[in-house]
Design a protein around this motif. Structure first.
Motif, PDB file in Angstrom:
ATOM      1  N   ALA A 192      99.832  36.766  33.957  1.00 37.21           N
ATOM      2  CA  ALA A 192     100.207  36.501  35.196  1.00 37.21           C
ATOM      3  C   ALA A 192     101.515  36.261  35.527  1.00 37.21           C
ATOM      4  O   ALA A 192     101.932  36.926  36.563  1.00 37.21           O
ATOM      5  N   LEU A 193     102.271  35.966  34.495  1.00 31.63           N
ATOM      6  CA  LEU A 193     103.878  35.619  35.045  1.00 31.63           C
ATOM      7  C   LEU A 193     104.435  37.108  34.819  1.00 31.63           C
ATOM      8  O   LEU A 193     105.409  37.225  35.800  1.00 31.63           O
ATOM      9  N   LEU A 194     104.107  37.652  33.867  1.00 33.47           N
ATOM     10  CA  LEU A 194     104.822  39.257  33.850  1.00 33.47           C
ATOM     11  C   LEU A 194     104.512  40.131  35.096  1.00 33.47           C
ATOM     12  O   LEU A 194     105.232  40.845  35.772  1.00 33.47           O
ATOM     13  N   ALA A 195     103.081  39.921  35.807  1.00 35.16           N
ATOM     14  CA  ALA A 195     102.799  40.429  37.035  1.00 35.16           C
ATOM     15  C   ALA A 195     103.565  39.891  38.215  1.00 35.16           C
ATOM     16  O   ALA A 195     103.407  40.601  39.129  1.00 35.16           O
ATOM     17  N   ALA A 196     103.847  38.697  38.157  1.00 37.36           N
ATOM     18  CA  ALA A 196     104.397  37.877  39.178  1.00 37.36           C
ATOM     19  C   ALA A 196     106.125  38.386  39.282  1.00 37.36           C
ATOM     20  O   ALA A 196     106.538  38.195  40.298  1.00 37.36           O
ATOM     21  N   LEU A 197     106.549  38.885  38.162  1.00 36.44           N
ATOM     22  CA  LEU A 197     108.102  38.961  38.279  1.00 36.44           C
ATOM     23  C   LEU A 197     108.534  39.815  39.219  1.00 36.44           C
ATOM     24  O   LEU A 197     109.396  39.563  40.048  1.00 36.44           O
ATOM     25  N   PRO A 198     107.848  41.184  39.603  1.00 39.02           N
ATOM     26  CA  PRO A 198     108.428  41.940  40.885  1.00 39.02           C
ATOM     27  C   PRO A 198     108.698  41.267  42.130  1.00 39.02           C
ATOM     28  O   PRO A 198     109.480  41.426  42.867  1.00 39.02           O
ATOM     29  N   THR A 199     107.607  40.500  42.409  1.00 42.21           N
ATOM     30  CA  THR A 199     107.792  39.841  43.669  1.00 42.21           C
ATOM     31  C   THR A 199     108.600  38.760  43.911  1.00 42.21           C
ATOM     32  O   THR A 199     109.248  38.721  44.755  1.00 42.21           O
ATOM     33  N   MET A 200     108.777  37.851  42.615  1.00 41.06           N
ATOM     34  CA  MET A 200     109.977  37.066  42.523  1.00 41.06           C
ATOM     35  C   MET A 200     111.445  37.486  42.618  1.00 41.06           C
ATOM     36  O   MET A 200     112.247  37.035  43.514  1.00 41.06           O
ATOM     37  N   LEU A 201     111.464  38.753  42.304  1.00 46.91           N
ATOM     38  CA  LEU A 201     112.661  39.505  42.197  1.00 46.91           C
ATOM     39  C   LEU A 201     113.229  40.015  43.645  1.00 46.91           C
ATOM     40  O   LEU A 201     114.229  39.958  44.057  1.00 46.91           O
ATOM     41  N   VAL A 202     112.030  40.432  44.198  1.00 45.65           N
ATOM     42  CA  VAL A 202     112.169  40.878  45.862  1.00 45.65           C
ATOM     43  C   VAL A 202     112.509  39.714  46.695  1.00 45.65           C
ATOM     44  O   VAL A 202     113.389  39.819  47.527  1.00 45.65           O
ATOM     45  N   TYR A 203     111.919  38.313  46.364  1.00 46.64           N
ATOM     46  CA  TYR A 203     112.316  37.140  47.042  1.00 46.64           C
ATOM     47  C   TYR A 203     113.814  36.781  46.838  1.00 46.64           C
ATOM     48  O   TYR A 203     114.652  36.482  47.634  1.00 46.64           O
ATOM     49  N   VAL A 204     114.401  37.187  45.682  1.00 47.84           N
ATOM     50  CA  VAL A 204     115.603  36.751  45.173  1.00 47.84           C
ATOM     51  C   VAL A 204     116.557  37.713  46.015  1.00 47.84           C
ATOM     52  O   VAL A 204     117.672  37.302  46.598  1.00 47.84           O
ATOM     53  N   VAL A 205     116.071  38.944  45.867  1.00 49.86           N
ATOM     54  CA  VAL A 205     117.309  39.823  46.393  1.00 49.86           C
ATOM     55  C   VAL A 205     117.117  39.903  47.870  1.00 49.86           C
ATOM     56  O   VAL A 205     118.502  39.882  48.423  1.00 49.86           O
ATOM     57  N   LEU A 206     115.934  39.592  48.655  1.00 46.23           N
ATOM     58  CA  LEU A 206     116.049  39.817  50.222  1.00 46.23           C
ATOM     59  C   LEU A 206     115.867  38.585  50.617  1.00 46.23           C
ATOM     60  O   LEU A 206     115.683  38.449  51.909  1.00 46.23           O
ATOM     61  N   GLY A 207     115.590  37.336  50.003  1.00 44.76           N
ATOM     62  CA  GLY A 207     115.243  36.042  50.383  1.00 44.76           C
ATOM     63  C   GLY A 207     116.164  35.483  51.544  1.00 44.76           C
ATOM     64  O   GLY A 207     115.862  34.928  52.566  1.00 44.76           O
ATOM     65  N   ARG A 208     117.572  35.682  51.371  1.00 48.64           N
ATOM     66  CA  ARG A 208     118.674  35.338  52.491  1.00 48.64           C
ATOM     67  C   ARG A 208     118.181  36.041  53.758  1.00 48.64           C
ATOM     68  O   ARG A 208     118.948  35.357  54.668  1.00 48.64           O
ATOM     69  N   TYR A 209     117.801  37.260  53.833  1.00 46.92           N
ATOM     70  CA  TYR A 209     117.627  37.679  54.994  1.00 46.92           C
ATOM     71  C   TYR A 209     116.399  37.361  55.726  1.00 46.92           C
ATOM     72  O   TYR A 209     115.988  37.378  56.884  1.00 46.92           O
ATOM     73  N   PHE A 210     115.639  36.474  54.949  1.00 51.15           N
ATOM     74  CA  PHE A 210     114.034  36.494  55.468  1.00 51.15           C
ATOM     75  C   PHE A 210     114.011  35.391  56.466  1.00 51.15           C
ATOM     76  O   PHE A 210     113.435  35.797  57.366  1.00 51.15           O
ATOM     77  N   MET A 211     114.612  34.182  56.500  1.00 52.27           N
ATOM     78  CA  MET A 211     114.663  33.337  57.693  1.00 52.27           C
ATOM     79  C   MET A 211     115.502  33.943  58.900  1.00 52.27           C
ATOM     80  O   MET A 211     114.903  33.468  60.104  1.00 52.27           O
ATOM     81  N   ARG A 212     116.387  34.566  58.506  1.00 46.73           N
ATOM     82  CA  ARG A 212     117.168  35.086  59.713  1.00 46.73           C
ATOM     83  C   ARG A 212     116.241  36.064  60.577  1.00 46.73           C
ATOM     84  O   ARG A 212     116.278  36.126  61.740  1.00 46.73           O
TER      85      ARG A 212
END
Length: 255
Positions: A226-246
């Motif tokens: 489950a942790l391995l499968a969740a890594l890509p989505t966590m990476l996407v949030y880290v990279v694009l997260g600063r734009y998300f709320m804007r």
């Protein structure tokens, strides 16, 4: 919890010691989840993980591009019936997945995409159009119309204005849409198990469900998978997260 349990051996996993740290550092659970175990009769998730990458990346990019063009036309190039068309598009968000499974399988079989990754990409792109169109339309409604009018006076056409004026200022909306779509597509189980019945073609979330052995469930392997499968989505949030709320706030004020 995922990490702690994934680092434990099978003998250490129980309800009474679930918050205890592992007695020794070991990546055996992660290796077993990734490569599988022939002796215990289950496949690893490595090939299915890359199936999900081949599925989620193009499906996210395609649905974001189509949603951006739809939102641009519906907000800046309004035509007769635009509101009705937009309402019909939004209606697609409220159709339950389960209600379209039989005609979906029939359609994919007729066009030769049933049981393939391109078939799953097609499904997620089509199902993603309503929400991506809504987000981009609301975002572009906040863009001053004077920018578009000035570009028209300079001789730019509909595609020229999109390419040189609208697209460069669309990063916050693209970030919202890409996070939303990537997460939805990556975590999808229903379409994955229905559209791709062969285990070798299925995405990682379906393979994760099949990670359990025939007789016992090794929860340390399940948690590691489950942790391995969740890594890509966590990476996407880290990279694009600063734009998300804007992006969310820009689209929430006007529409």
């Amino acid at each position: 919890m995922l990490l702690i349990t994934g680092l434990k051996s099978f003998e250490e996993v129980n309800l009474y010691r679930m918050w205890d740290l592992p007695t020794r550092f070991s990546l055996d659970s992660f290796l077993k989840a990734w490569f599988g175990s022939e002796s215990q009769g289950f496949r690893g998730i490595n090939s299915n993980f890359w199936n999900s990458v081949r599925l989620a990346v193009p499906a996210t990019l395609l649905s974001a591009a189509l949603g951006s063009l739809n939102g641009y036309v519906l907000s800046k190039w309004r035509f007769r019936g635009a509101d009705g068309l937009f309402t019909l598009l939004l209606f697609g968000m409220f159709i339950p997945y389960q209600s379209i499974l039989i005609p979906l399988v029939q359609l994919l079989s007729r066009i030769g995409l049933y049981g393939t990754i391109p078939g799953l990409i097609f499904v997620h792109v089509v199902y993603g159009i309503p929400i991506t169109t809504l987000i981009f339309r609301n975002y572009y409604a906040t863009v001053p119309g004077e920018l578009v009018e000035a570009a028209k006076i300079d001789g730019a056409g509909i595609l020229g204005i999109y390419r040189h004026v609208v697209f460069p200022i669309s990063m916050p909306a693209f970030a919202v849409v890409m996070i939303w779509q990537f997460t939805s597509i990556w975590n999808d189980f229903l379409f994955g198990v229905i559209v791709t019945p062969r285990p070798a073609v299925q995405p990682v979330m379906v393979a994760l469900n099949n990670l359990a052995g025939s007789y016992i469930v090794e929860w340390n392997v399940q948690m590691a998978g489950a942790l391995l499968a969740a890594l890509p989505t966590m990476l996407v949030y880290v990279v694009l997260g600063r734009y998300f709320m804007r992006g969310l706030l820009a689209g929430s004020l006007k529409g």
